[in-house]
Design an enzyme around this catalytic site. Sequence first.
Site, mmCIF file in Angstrom:
data_model
loop_
_atom_site.group_PDB
_atom_site.id
_atom_site.type_symbol
_atom_site.label_atom_id
_atom_site.label_comp_id
_atom_site.label_asym_id
_atom_site.label_seq_id
_atom_site.Cartn_x
_atom_site.Cartn_y
_atom_site.Cartn_z
ATOM 1 N N ASP A 309 0.784 -1.149 -0.238
ATOM 2 C CA ASP A 309 -0.017 -0.120 -0.209
ATOM 3 C C ASP A 309 0.950 1.209 0.032
ATOM 4 O O ASP A 309 2.047 1.164 0.282
ATOM 5 C CB ASP A 309 -0.820 -0.021 1.149
ATOM 6 C CG ASP A 309 -1.765 1.116 1.308
ATOM 7 O OD1 ASP A 309 -2.345 1.601 0.059
ATOM 8 O OD2 ASP A 309 -1.875 1.829 2.432
ATOM 9 N N ASP A 507 -1.143 -0.526 6.463
ATOM 10 C CA ASP A 507 -1.170 -0.092 7.909
ATOM 11 C C ASP A 507 -2.744 0.488 8.107
ATOM 12 O O ASP A 507 -2.760 0.892 9.261
ATOM 13 C CB ASP A 507 -0.244 1.111 8.063
ATOM 14 C CG ASP A 507 -0.656 2.565 7.656
ATOM 15 O OD1 ASP A 507 -1.463 2.345 6.442
ATOM 16 O OD2 ASP A 507 -0.275 3.546 8.180
ATOM 17 N N ASP A 511 -6.680 -2.165 4.539
ATOM 18 C CA ASP A 511 -5.612 -3.076 4.308
ATOM 19 C C ASP A 511 -5.792 -4.571 4.956
ATOM 20 O O ASP A 511 -5.246 -5.508 4.418
ATOM 21 C CB ASP A 511 -4.370 -2.451 4.443
ATOM 22 C CG ASP A 511 -4.171 -1.247 3.539
ATOM 23 O OD1 ASP A 511 -4.429 -1.320 2.542
ATOM 24 O OD2 ASP A 511 -3.346 -0.577 4.229
#
Length: 764
Positions: A309, A507, A511
């Site tokens: 990400d 984080d 996710d």
Amino acid sequence: MIAALRRHLETIVLIASGLVLAAGGVLAWAGDDAAARWMWIAGTLLGLAFALSATVEAARHRRPTVDIIAVLALAGALWVDEPLAGAIITLMLATGQVLEARADARARRELSLLAARAPRTARRVVGDGLVEVAVEEIGVGERLLVRPGEVVPVDGRLAADATLDESALTGEPEPVERPAGGDVRSGVVNAGGPLELVTTTTAQTSTYAALVRLVEAAQAASAPFVRAADRWAIAFVPLTLALAGGAWWVSGDPVRAVAVLVVATPCPLLLAAPIAIVSGLSRSARLGVVVKGGGALERLARARVAVFDKTGTLTRGRPQLADVVPADGGDPDVALRLAASLDQVSAHVLAGPIVEAALARGLALTMPDQAEEVHGHGVRGTVGGRRVRVGRPSWIAGPDPAPWARQVRRRADLDGSMSVMVEIDGEPAAALLLRDPIRPDAPRMVRALRAAGMDRIVLATGDRADVAHMVGRIVGVDAVLAECEPVDKLTALRREGERGPTLMVGDGINDAPALAAADVGVALAARGATASSEAADVVLTVDRIDALADAILVARRSRRIALQAVAVGMGLSLVAMGAAAAGLLPPTLGAALQEVIDLLAILIALRAVLPGRLHTVAIPEEDLRTLAALRVEHDGLAPLVERVAAVADGLSTQAPDLAPVLALRDALETDLLPHERADEELLVPLVARALGSHEAVAALSRTHAEIERQVARLRRLVDGLDPVPAPEDVVELRRLLYGLYAVLKLHNAQEDEGAFSLAPARVP
């Protein structure tokens, strides 16, 4: 009493088996063979009960186990009247169990370090006094006092400069200085004088509480430790039984079958592999990477495709002030000072960066009066008798913003920035542009992952395509997937999984599905854990993503050593089994030989305890202090760098005002150039020593020279201008300033990535 005996059962069996074996040896030496035989029978029966209980426990959980071989070997030793062999096997099994229990306990101690220090109470500032309360009673926006040596109970924002010991969270032993307005995480220790903070979380949602939950999850996942032998048991047990049965059938001698069973006792599987894997868990924990069990460590070692990400992983995840754009005729420093003064009492995520930026510029802040948080819009109050509002542009500028406000919005859209508007006494005064910067260690981490054996690295983010591709290009990923919903990340993981085992790093709450779906999910929890940490297999508790590359190196080394220990131990065991089947190795001698093989396998596995190769650069303490001092100067010059662009923006060919240019030239010569020369004298040799190559710092030296050349050109150009410069001279001056600004921005990025990222992370 019974519970204590169960906790120390392996040690009790080890001591008892050793005493019985030794007593039998003494009696045999004294000529009392009958008494010695009964001693060894007792030792064999002890081992039989011990191994049988482990076999029954495995059967109850429907788990394949090689303990059945130990049961057969011990029972066979009694059957063929070889009690000495049985007593040796008992000592061997007990020794292995104790070593495994000690290794597992060592890993637990590493993981439990945080949980053992959790604070229980806090001191709330009330009027002119203090009230001690339970940490569970602390709310957001309260003022707390933390005395020297105490643990910070909840996350907050510092009211004054502080010295903190963050070793429990980051592993770095040196105390760090945090400025007023900076964020402080729960779990760190106050290493200076009494400090005050304004809380930004509750105890339940603080960093420390989240890390304690992670420790509990990691311990639950690794206890009881699933032995590596279980995966090979299905093949090894039938092979052993077939060889033993074949030896008996061919020779007609049951002693040969027992000898095969004795040397087949697979302690290299029972002990060596777990010792190596548990050592990897322990070393990873010391690096600030919590791996939830041996299975997760092995999957981490096999990962070949990494999917990242963007926000909070490859970028800071915490905005920083990039620029202050004043309204026509406004003073940017006044607007920033008033906005930061008001934001001191705000818990909004953008308040901290604004306060930090004002303090970094040397602005004196005052506490506001009648401050009020307007949910979803911003904060308002009175600062020094002036009415101030700070918040969303639509709340400040209204539906029909002024031209400068529209221009700021366009600029923010182009740069991918966030804008915060400041209103003073009912009039829009300035716009604050904030940007989530790329982590300086992100490019190094990507290169380190490739060096560690990662074949493909992908960026999957919900951000705009242009921003995502820019970040991906800078950090060096292989592919960029932009504007991804959570389901798109799952699709990407399935597609990338065709190339090899996948590793997902994120984080955010969004996710969590991808982290759970990947072969290995990695979450960042340096600033607190969310659902992503609960779903992940691996959690980084330090604010450095390059620690992930080190954890992969540790995992692969631990797995490699485990396989080496198993291969050597089981290879020698198979040779001994063949010799026993041929009648060349009696049971007693086989048991002694198997003990030697076991010790050799364990010694090989214990190599995993020793430090291995890491990508992290070791820097002496003196160099770290130099690096920290230069970093402070480096960060302090950021407003001067932005001032270069602002002065260029303000130049006009119609009646140009050269006063800002002259002031800028003087500031560059008195502030910037001395810092760049200090960098060339101190920073460049320091980085060359750390990296072991002067070629690695050639680019830094070249840009230092280019900066000095451009500043010299600026002086010559300004000194040669007429009192009323010609339009073409103004154009040339503007071009030079924009060029200098570009060089400075690029050079600062080079220093952040190539030099300052070598130092331990500074968590804001």
